[in-house]
Scaffold this motif. Sequence first.
Motif, mmCIF file in Angstrom:
data_model
loop_
_atom_site.group_PDB
_atom_site.id
_atom_site.type_symbol
_atom_site.label_atom_id
_atom_site.label_comp_id
_atom_site.label_asym_id
_atom_site.label_seq_id
_atom_site.Cartn_x
_atom_site.Cartn_y
_atom_site.Cartn_z
ATOM 1 N N TYR A 239 0.815 -1.228 0.000
ATOM 2 C CA TYR A 239 0.000 0.000 0.000
ATOM 3 C C TYR A 239 0.843 1.269 0.000
ATOM 4 O O TYR A 239 0.300 2.372 -0.084
ATOM 5 N N GLN B 141 0.329 4.237 -2.406
ATOM 6 C CA GLN B 141 -0.817 5.125 -2.230
ATOM 7 C C GLN B 141 -0.418 6.473 -1.633
ATOM 8 O O GLN B 141 -1.160 7.456 -1.753
ATOM 9 N N ALA C 155 -7.948 0.853 3.907
ATOM 10 C CA ALA C 155 -6.755 0.572 4.720
ATOM 11 C C ALA C 155 -6.182 1.836 5.331
ATOM 12 O O ALA C 155 -4.965 2.024 5.395
ATOM 13 N N THR D 9 -2.205 2.895 5.915
ATOM 14 C CA THR D 9 -1.518 3.947 5.153
ATOM 15 C C THR D 9 -1.042 5.071 6.081
ATOM 16 O O THR D 9 0.003 5.669 5.834
#
Length: 460
Positions: free
Chosen positions: A382, A385, A402, A406
């Motif tokens: 992730y 992102q 999420a 993050t």
Amino acid sequence: MTAHLLTETPADAVPVTLLRKEGLEEWLASVPQAQATWVKRVGFTGAAGSTALVPGSDGGLARVLVGIGERVDIWSLAGLPATLPAGSYLLETALEAAAATAVATGWVLGTYQFTRYKKAGRGFAGLVLPANADGAAIARFTRAAFMVRDLVNTPCEDMGPPQLAAVAAGLAAEFGASCSVTVGDDLLTANYPMIHAVGRAAVRPPCLIDLVWGDATHPRVTLVGKGVCFDTGGLDLKPASGMLIMKKDMGGGAHALGLARMIMEAGLPVRLRVLVPAVENAVAGNAFRPMDILPTRKGLSVEIGNTDAEGRLILCDALAEADSEKPALLLDFATLTGAARVALGPDLPALFSNDDALAADILTAGMEVGDPIWRLPLWQGYRPQLDSKIADLNNAPAGGMAGAITAALFLEQFVSRETPWAHLDLFAWNNSSRPGRPEGGEAMTLRAVFAAIAARFGKL
């Protein structure tokens, strides 16, 4: 000794007996027939959490029965101080030391009241300290927990950045620590640009609280706490309902100070440092804006995807400073994301760590002392992102999935890989009252993290 925990046994102390369903019949057969008949008539079955007040022949209270489940824990007796008749009580049932310490701790927690603005209600029953309970540990934790609860419960009008700094200074004075506070535009001079940017719109200026204690030759343990004394959301304004408990958004800072109190009171052989960036995320003409690109202490640039993701911004400057000293342990505490609450609920703090051994130590300690924490992954899949097309990072990735992960990944960018680091995303609040846990501010993870630190650094 802590109030409502007695070191001597009064002559009129009422015995408290802990019973399980399967042991009730045997117990009934061992007591006078009148008491056994009474217990049966009131319908006491030994179910977990149930109680029965057994009268004596003189019309007074002869004993109290408490139903327990498979195991005794910190909350087993926590409802009794507020519900039993005033007086003194003695735990009649023999318990192992850890269990005796836990139930006595819960008893004290059940006596908490926030009385700054409203007089205290009824008094509380007292418990004789069980002979094998650790009175010092009980007092150490409950003092810290009450401090955290008081700090979180105090509204921002009386607990803004300067007041939080004053609390830290008072704590430092109590334990012979040093405390410095960098305020307002001095944050820019000292290169804490994110703390300044988030807090500059408030009437009371932002600050960085820096407490240091202990022998400089001992292992460095650094605590960082999010100190957003009130969060409007900034220009990405929260709805009114979202602001109702935002006085608690400095709960991470309160926890860092509470844990510091425990460490200093215990005299652990560590070089302790506590960093609390304290701000109000307010709305004014000079507030930072969505899509602004702001610098950080580490030198990374951050595009502001949302001004309501401000906690990670002030933490990143504090973490960069903490990491610069290469501590043996770096922990941060923050009421950081609603996503963690969606995933784990209000009672279970989320743990993220770049060090598996550290995470295991904290989780194991939490299970041993009944202070549960749940680990979530720093899932590197992730990490993209957080990318921005025009800056090094974006503080609020689009998509909303999420979010707790993050946010933790964002913080990780400001900590070196070789620094053992853990991030605790906690709620610091009880939505409703339960035994020992009144509605309002709550201390979470302190017993677990203290136990893990003591196990690592308790002996040189």
